[in-house]
Motif scaffolding. Structure first.
Motif, PDB file in Angstrom:
ATOM      1  N   LEU A   4       0.839  -1.183   0.000  1.00  0.00           N
ATOM      2  CA  LEU A   4       0.000   0.000   0.000  1.00  0.00           C
ATOM      3  C   LEU A   4       0.878   1.239   0.000  1.00  0.00           C
ATOM      4  O   LEU A   4       1.902   1.285   0.690  1.00  0.00           O
ATOM      5  CB  LEU A   4      -0.902   0.037   1.237  1.00  0.00           C
ATOM      6  CG  LEU A   4      -1.805  -1.160   1.505  1.00  0.00           C
ATOM      7  CD1 LEU A   4      -2.602  -0.925   2.788  1.00  0.00           C
ATOM      8  CD2 LEU A   4      -2.747  -1.404   0.341  1.00  0.00           C
ATOM      9  N   VAL A   5       0.465   2.237  -0.747  1.00  0.00           N
ATOM     10  CA  VAL A   5       1.181   3.494  -0.802  1.00  0.00           C
ATOM     11  C   VAL A   5       0.189   4.631  -0.639  1.00  0.00           C
ATOM     12  O   VAL A   5      -0.754   4.756  -1.426  1.00  0.00           O
ATOM     13  CB  VAL A   5       1.955   3.661  -2.120  1.00  0.00           C
ATOM     14  CG1 VAL A   5       2.645   5.021  -2.158  1.00  0.00           C
ATOM     15  CG2 VAL A   5       2.981   2.554  -2.283  1.00  0.00           C
ATOM     16  N   ILE A  28      -4.176  -9.051  -6.489  1.00  0.00           N
ATOM     17  CA  ILE A  28      -5.224  -9.001  -5.472  1.00  0.00           C
ATOM     18  C   ILE A  28      -6.514  -9.560  -6.034  1.00  0.00           C
ATOM     19  O   ILE A  28      -6.962  -9.144  -7.101  1.00  0.00           O
ATOM     20  CB  ILE A  28      -5.440  -7.563  -4.983  1.00  0.00           C
ATOM     21  CG1 ILE A  28      -4.165  -7.012  -4.349  1.00  0.00           C
ATOM     22  CG2 ILE A  28      -6.612  -7.498  -4.000  1.00  0.00           C
ATOM     23  CD1 ILE A  28      -4.216  -5.535  -4.057  1.00  0.00           C
ATOM     24  N   ILE A  29      -7.096 -10.478  -5.302  1.00  0.00           N
ATOM     25  CA  ILE A  29      -8.404 -11.004  -5.676  1.00  0.00           C
ATOM     26  C   ILE A  29      -9.508 -10.117  -5.124  1.00  0.00           C
ATOM     27  O   ILE A  29     -10.464  -9.778  -5.829  1.00  0.00           O
ATOM     28  CB  ILE A  29      -8.575 -12.459  -5.204  1.00  0.00           C
ATOM     29  CG1 ILE A  29      -7.591 -13.373  -5.946  1.00  0.00           C
ATOM     30  CG2 ILE A  29     -10.015 -12.928  -5.416  1.00  0.00           C
ATOM     31  CD1 ILE A  29      -7.627 -14.815  -5.481  1.00  0.00           C
ATOM     32  N   SER A  30      -9.372  -9.737  -3.868  1.00  0.00           N
ATOM     33  CA  SER A  30     -10.381  -8.895  -3.252  1.00  0.00           C
ATOM     34  C   SER A  30      -9.806  -8.152  -2.064  1.00  0.00           C
ATOM     35  O   SER A  30      -8.865  -8.614  -1.420  1.00  0.00           O
ATOM     36  CB  SER A  30     -11.595  -9.718  -2.810  1.00  0.00           C
ATOM     37  OG  SER A  30     -11.236 -10.646  -1.802  1.00  0.00           O
ATOM     38  N   ILE A  31     -10.376  -7.004  -1.804  1.00  0.00           N
ATOM     39  CA  ILE A  31     -10.088  -6.242  -0.599  1.00  0.00           C
ATOM     40  C   ILE A  31     -11.369  -6.216   0.224  1.00  0.00           C
ATOM     41  O   ILE A  31     -12.385  -5.688  -0.224  1.00  0.00           O
ATOM     42  CB  ILE A  31      -9.623  -4.820  -0.923  1.00  0.00           C
ATOM     43  CG1 ILE A  31      -8.296  -4.854  -1.679  1.00  0.00           C
ATOM     44  CG2 ILE A  31      -9.493  -3.998   0.352  1.00  0.00           C
ATOM     45  CD1 ILE A  31      -7.806  -3.503  -2.139  1.00  0.00           C
ATOM     46  N   ASN A  32     -11.307  -6.782   1.406  1.00  0.00           N
ATOM     47  CA  ASN A  32     -12.486  -6.897   2.250  1.00  0.00           C
ATOM     48  C   ASN A  32     -12.525  -5.874   3.375  1.00  0.00           C
ATOM     49  O   ASN A  32     -13.588  -5.639   3.955  1.00  0.00           O
ATOM     50  CB  ASN A  32     -12.576  -8.300   2.846  1.00  0.00           C
ATOM     51  CG  ASN A  32     -12.635  -9.375   1.790  1.00  0.00           C
ATOM     52  OD1 ASN A  32     -13.373  -9.258   0.811  1.00  0.00           O
ATOM     53  ND2 ASN A  32     -11.860 -10.433   1.968  1.00  0.00           N
ATOM     54  N   LEU A  33     -11.376  -5.314   3.669  1.00  0.00           N
ATOM     55  CA  LEU A  33     -11.286  -4.324   4.736  1.00  0.00           C
ATOM     56  C   LEU A  33     -10.388  -3.198   4.293  1.00  0.00           C
ATOM     57  O   LEU A  33      -9.319  -3.431   3.723  1.00  0.00           O
ATOM     58  CB  LEU A  33     -10.746  -4.966   6.015  1.00  0.00           C
ATOM     59  CG  LEU A  33     -10.490  -4.058   7.219  1.00  0.00           C
ATOM     60  CD1 LEU A  33     -10.723  -4.818   8.517  1.00  0.00           C
ATOM     61  CD2 LEU A  33      -9.063  -3.508   7.193  1.00  0.00           C
ATOM     62  N   MET A  34     -10.805  -1.978   4.543  1.00  0.00           N
ATOM     63  CA  MET A  34      -9.967  -0.825   4.306  1.00  0.00           C
ATOM     64  C   MET A  34     -10.153   0.143   5.457  1.00  0.00           C
ATOM     65  O   MET A  34     -11.268   0.328   5.950  1.00  0.00           O
ATOM     66  CB  MET A  34     -10.275  -0.167   2.964  1.00  0.00           C
ATOM     67  CG  MET A  34     -11.732   0.160   2.731  1.00  0.00           C
ATOM     68  SD  MET A  34     -12.021   0.707   1.023  1.00  0.00           S
ATOM     69  CE  MET A  34     -13.758   1.128   1.108  1.00  0.00           C
ATOM     70  N   ALA A  35      -9.059   0.727   5.884  1.00  0.00           N
ATOM     71  CA  ALA A  35      -9.111   1.566   7.067  1.00  0.00           C
ATOM     72  C   ALA A  35      -8.024   2.625   7.029  1.00  0.00           C
ATOM     73  O   ALA A  35      -7.010   2.484   6.344  1.00  0.00           O
ATOM     74  CB  ALA A  35      -8.964   0.716   8.336  1.00  0.00           C
ATOM     75  N   VAL A 108      -2.053  -5.575   5.400  1.00  0.00           N
ATOM     76  CA  VAL A 108      -0.846  -4.783   5.212  1.00  0.00           C
ATOM     77  C   VAL A 108      -1.103  -3.319   5.519  1.00  0.00           C
ATOM     78  O   VAL A 108      -2.245  -2.849   5.515  1.00  0.00           O
ATOM     79  CB  VAL A 108      -0.286  -4.929   3.780  1.00  0.00           C
ATOM     80  CG1 VAL A 108       0.143  -6.368   3.530  1.00  0.00           C
ATOM     81  CG2 VAL A 108      -1.317  -4.503   2.744  1.00  0.00           C
ATOM     82  N   TRP A 109      -0.021  -2.614   5.775  1.00  0.00           N
ATOM     83  CA  TRP A 109      -0.033  -1.197   6.094  1.00  0.00           C
ATOM     84  C   TRP A 109       0.756  -0.414   5.073  1.00  0.00           C
ATOM     85  O   TRP A 109       1.751  -0.897   4.519  1.00  0.00           O
ATOM     86  CB  TRP A 109       0.587  -0.954   7.471  1.00  0.00           C
ATOM     87  CG  TRP A 109      -0.195  -1.503   8.621  1.00  0.00           C
ATOM     88  CD1 TRP A 109      -0.187  -2.781   9.084  1.00  0.00           C
ATOM     89  CD2 TRP A 109      -1.083  -0.768   9.462  1.00  0.00           C
ATOM     90  NE1 TRP A 109      -1.027  -2.898  10.168  1.00  0.00           N
ATOM     91  CE2 TRP A 109      -1.586  -1.677  10.417  1.00  0.00           C
ATOM     92  CE3 TRP A 109      -1.499   0.564   9.503  1.00  0.00           C
ATOM     93  CZ2 TRP A 109      -2.491  -1.282  11.409  1.00  0.00           C
ATOM     94  CZ3 TRP A 109      -2.397   0.951  10.478  1.00  0.00           C
ATOM     95  CH2 TRP A 109      -2.880   0.027  11.418  1.00  0.00           C
ATOM     96  N   GLY A 110       0.329   0.803   4.843  1.00  0.00           N
ATOM     97  CA  GLY A 110       1.123   1.732   4.072  1.00  0.00           C
ATOM     98  C   GLY A 110       2.205   2.348   4.938  1.00  0.00           C
ATOM     99  O   GLY A 110       2.284   2.107   6.154  1.00  0.00           O
ATOM    100  N   GLN A 111       3.043   3.146   4.332  1.00  0.00           N
ATOM    101  CA  GLN A 111       4.183   3.723   5.040  1.00  0.00           C
ATOM    102  C   GLN A 111       3.817   4.941   5.875  1.00  0.00           C
ATOM    103  O   GLN A 111       4.595   5.357   6.735  1.00  0.00           O
ATOM    104  CB  GLN A 111       5.285   4.090   4.038  1.00  0.00           C
ATOM    105  CG  GLN A 111       5.088   5.411   3.298  1.00  0.00           C
ATOM    106  CD  GLN A 111       4.011   5.369   2.231  1.00  0.00           C
ATOM    107  OE1 GLN A 111       3.474   4.308   1.895  1.00  0.00           O
ATOM    108  NE2 GLN A 111       3.687   6.543   1.688  1.00  0.00           N
TER     109      GLN A 111
END
Length: 119
Positions: A4-5, A28-35, A108-111
């Motif tokens: 992630l960027v 990526i097949i799917s993103i189920n969570l975004m925060a 995963v986390w972005g920077q």
């Protein structure tokens, strides 16, 4: 493998607006969570906004001012921040979870990107 960027951080005046973006790369097949989370000096990391297939929630301090949204076609999600206050100054990080191309789940986390609200 999935990364992630963040982009869009910077300096804004109180009362102003800013839009942050979080772009996911990799297979990526799917993103189920975004925060979105943030952490200011001397404070614990706090949840700003989180969205799943079932619900969307915001931290009390940003309700009515911030909005999380998704651009599915680009594997990107955003945080629109309005009516910014000096107290919003922090490093903002995006977080995403889902299913990668090898059928493994990822989280995963972005920077992180700096947002500074000051006159």
């Amino acid at each position: 493998q999935v990364q992630l960027v963040e982009s869009g951080g910077g300096l804004v005046q109180p009362g102003g607006s800013l839009r942050l973006s979080c772009a996911a790369s990799g297979t990526i097949i799917s993103i189920n969570l975004m925060a979105w989370y943030r952490q200011a000096p001397g404070k614990q990391r706090e949840l700003v906004a989180i969205s799943t297939s079932g619900s969307t929630n915001y931290g009390n301090s940003v309700k009515g001012r911030f909005t999380i949204s998704r651009d599915s076609a680009k594997n990107t999600f955003n945080l629109q921040m309005n009516s910014l206050k000096p107290e919003d100054t922090a490093v903002y990080s995006c977080n995403a979870g889902g299913l990668s191309g090898n059928m493994n789940r990822f989280l995963v986390w972005g920077q992180g990107t700096q947002v500074t609200v000051s006159s």
